[in-house]
Motif scaffolding. Structure first.
Motif, PDB file in Angstrom:
ATOM      1  N   ASN A   1      12.796 -35.772   6.637  1.00 28.20           N
ATOM      2  CA  ASN A   1      12.777 -36.570   5.436  1.00 28.20           C
ATOM      3  C   ASN A   1      12.220 -38.220   5.871  1.00 28.20           C
ATOM      4  O   ASN A   1      12.391 -39.121   5.094  1.00 28.20           O
ATOM      5  N   GLY A   2      11.268 -38.122   6.661  1.00 28.63           N
ATOM      6  CA  GLY A   2      10.576 -39.447   7.018  1.00 28.63           C
ATOM      7  C   GLY A   2      11.063 -40.453   7.707  1.00 28.63           C
ATOM      8  O   GLY A   2      10.825 -41.414   7.833  1.00 28.63           O
ATOM      9  N   ARG A   3      12.491 -39.766   8.469  1.00 22.43           N
ATOM     10  CA  ARG A   3      12.952 -40.699   9.252  1.00 22.43           C
ATOM     11  C   ARG A   3      13.210 -39.836  10.669  1.00 22.43           C
ATOM     12  O   ARG A   3      13.146 -38.746  10.836  1.00 22.43           O
TER      13      ARG A   3
ATOM     14  N   ASP B   1      23.819 -41.736  13.477  1.00 23.84           N
ATOM     15  CA  ASP B   1      22.572 -41.375  12.808  1.00 23.84           C
ATOM     16  C   ASP B   1      21.704 -42.642  12.722  1.00 23.84           C
ATOM     17  O   ASP B   1      21.347 -42.848  11.841  1.00 23.84           O
ATOM     18  N   GLU B   2      21.518 -43.562  13.768  1.00 18.76           N
ATOM     19  CA  GLU B   2      20.652 -44.496  13.782  1.00 18.76           C
ATOM     20  C   GLU B   2      19.246 -44.093  13.515  1.00 18.76           C
ATOM     21  O   GLU B   2      18.641 -42.907  14.260  1.00 18.76           O
ATOM     22  N   TYR B   3      18.395 -44.782  12.871  1.00 21.22           N
ATOM     23  CA  TYR B   3      17.022 -44.015  12.534  1.00 21.22           C
ATOM     24  C   TYR B   3      16.098 -45.207  12.385  1.00 21.22           C
ATOM     25  O   TYR B   3      16.384 -46.431  12.182  1.00 21.22           O
ATOM     26  N   ILE B   4      14.877 -44.959  12.597  1.00 19.11           N
ATOM     27  CA  ILE B   4      13.693 -45.679  12.107  1.00 19.11           C
ATOM     28  C   ILE B   4      12.758 -44.804  11.182  1.00 19.11           C
ATOM     29  O   ILE B   4      12.607 -43.715  11.510  1.00 19.11           O
ATOM     30  N   THR B   5      12.114 -45.300  10.172  1.00 15.08           N
ATOM     31  CA  THR B   5      11.263 -44.441   9.107  1.00 15.08           C
ATOM     32  C   THR B   5       9.893 -44.140   9.846  1.00 15.08           C
ATOM     33  O   THR B   5       9.578 -45.323  10.751  1.00 15.08           O
ATOM     34  N   LEU B   6       9.211 -43.300   9.679  1.00 21.20           N
ATOM     35  CA  LEU B   6       7.831 -43.106  10.234  1.00 21.20           C
ATOM     36  C   LEU B   6       7.074 -44.096   9.645  1.00 21.20           C
ATOM     37  O   LEU B   6       6.021 -44.463  10.117  1.00 21.20           O
TER      38      LEU B   6
END
Length: 390
Positions: free
Chosen positions: A98-100, A365-370
């Motif tokens: 989902n873009g992440r 669930d650390e994330y960066i978006t695309l």
């Protein structure tokens, strides 16, 4: 198949970096070995700087001319632990959904590292006149000391950079200041005796309580002193006691008591002020009370971690460059500590600027978006264009 000269997209590079479990308590050498092999495959000169124990290392690579100072892109390779956190998937396997892009260190701050490494072929193709240097450090999450040995070489074995950009996640806002983070452990040594006859001993717990109360008074004073610049949140130097442990039973005068405390100081704060004040109180008041019935005890305070603050340097080469790259005309502050103060202390103009949000760091669930990753790539491509023209 050989990976020599293999191009990796920023996302592919991020997946590779996330796959290395580089929690600060563990070695980062497997990741550094990978980076070293990658740099060799692109004929990028570098130095490897191990720590004293030999179980960790930093790396400093230069793309472009080797005989002059350039711009440093600085990131750390260590991450915070995952123990006790509930992750939806393996934290050391990048999951894109989902873009992440999810994974430990995805935003703090292996994304910045991945961008700098993945874009090396583009940096080389740009025919840089000003070099782009990539520094990857260790132990940022614990002491911020993993960058020191490499910085000491700048201006001596290596050209002194014109500017440094520390890529902590700021949503690509340019931060020119942050507070210092200085931590201590204070231990009070008393003497055990029955609590019904306090004159036979000295309570370490009660003396520690006096010292904590003094830190509270100092904290209140710092709050009243405030932040003349009006730029920090909260707008004052903070003082905090995090843990206190001591004593064995209610009716025994405590033999020892230790408390861990910190201050997060405005850049204008003299870093010696608060520990000096506590030491003076300990010597002139608390210790005399501790030993009023005899020479029973002593008080010791040990410095644990000292992360220097980043002071505003209006109009510096780093600020001017970073603002141009992000298309902004104002800087901001950040509430967290970084390695930036060490660069500044070495005479290198420095700012903090990187993709993604610090609000997602250190969490499950650390994330960066695309989208944020692509924005970071655009930032670095603009840097390459700048360094190719000047």
């Amino acid at each position: 198949m050989s990976s020599k000269g293999q191009r990796l997209t920023p996302l592919e590079m991020l997946a590779k970096l996330v796959s290395f479990d580089t929690e600060s308590s563990k070695s980062n050498l497997a990741l550094i070995d990978f980076v070293e092999t990658y740099l060799k495959s692109w004929d990028v000169p570098y130095i490897r700087v191990p720590n004293e124990a030999g179980d960790k290392a930093a790396i400093y690579a230069t793309v472009g001319p080797q005989d002059r100072g350039g711009v440093v892109l600085s990131g750390h390779t260590d991450v915070v632990p995952v123990k006790g956190q509930t992750w939806t998937s393996d934290p050391f396997t990048l999951r894109v959904e989902n873009g992440r892009a999810y994974g430990r260190g995805a935003v703090d701050m292996k994304a910045f590292d991945a961008l700098a490494l993945a874009l090396i072929p583009e940096f080389q193709a740009a025919d840089l006149k000003t070099p782009i240097n990539i520094m990857l450090s260790y132990d940022e999450e614990t002491t911020c000391l993993g960058v020191i040995d490499t910085i000491r070489r700048l201006g001596h074995e290596l050209p002194l950079p014109k500017a440094a950009i520390v890529g902590e996640p700021t949503n690509l806002e340019v931060a020119d200041a942050h507070k210092s983070v200085v931590t201590f452990a204070t231990t009070v040594h008393g003497f055990e005796a029955h609590s019904s006859k306090p004159y036979l001993g000295a309570s370490a717990v009660m003396t520690a309580a006096e010292l904590v109360c003094e830190l509270n008074r100092i904290s209140d004073e710092m709050m009243e002193r405030g932040d003349p610049s009006g730029r920090f949140d909260p707008p004052y130097t903070t003082v905090h006691v995090g843990t206190i442990v001591g004593g064995t039973a209610r009716n025994i005068m405590a033999k020892s008591c230790t408390f861990h405390w910190e201050f997060r100081g405005l850049p204008s704060l003299d870093p010696q002020e608060i520990p000096t004040r506590l030491d003076r109180f300990a010597t002139e008041i608390a210790l005399k009370r501790l030993n009023r019935f005899g020479d029973f005890g002593r008080i010791e305070t040990q410095l644990e971690v000292a992360v220097p603050g980043l002071a505003p340097d209006t109009g510096s080469a780093a600020e001017t460059l970073a603002l141009r790259l992000v298309g902004k005309n104002r800087t901001q502050t950040v509430p967290f500590g970084t390695e930036a103060g060490h660069f500044q202390a070495a005479g290198i103009p420095t700012v903090v600027c990187g993709p993604g949000s610090i609000d997602r760091a250190h969490q499950p669930d650390e994330y960066i978006t695309l989208e944020e990753l692509e924005a970071g790539a655009t930032f670095m491509r603009r840097l390459a264009a700048h360094c190719a023209s000047s």
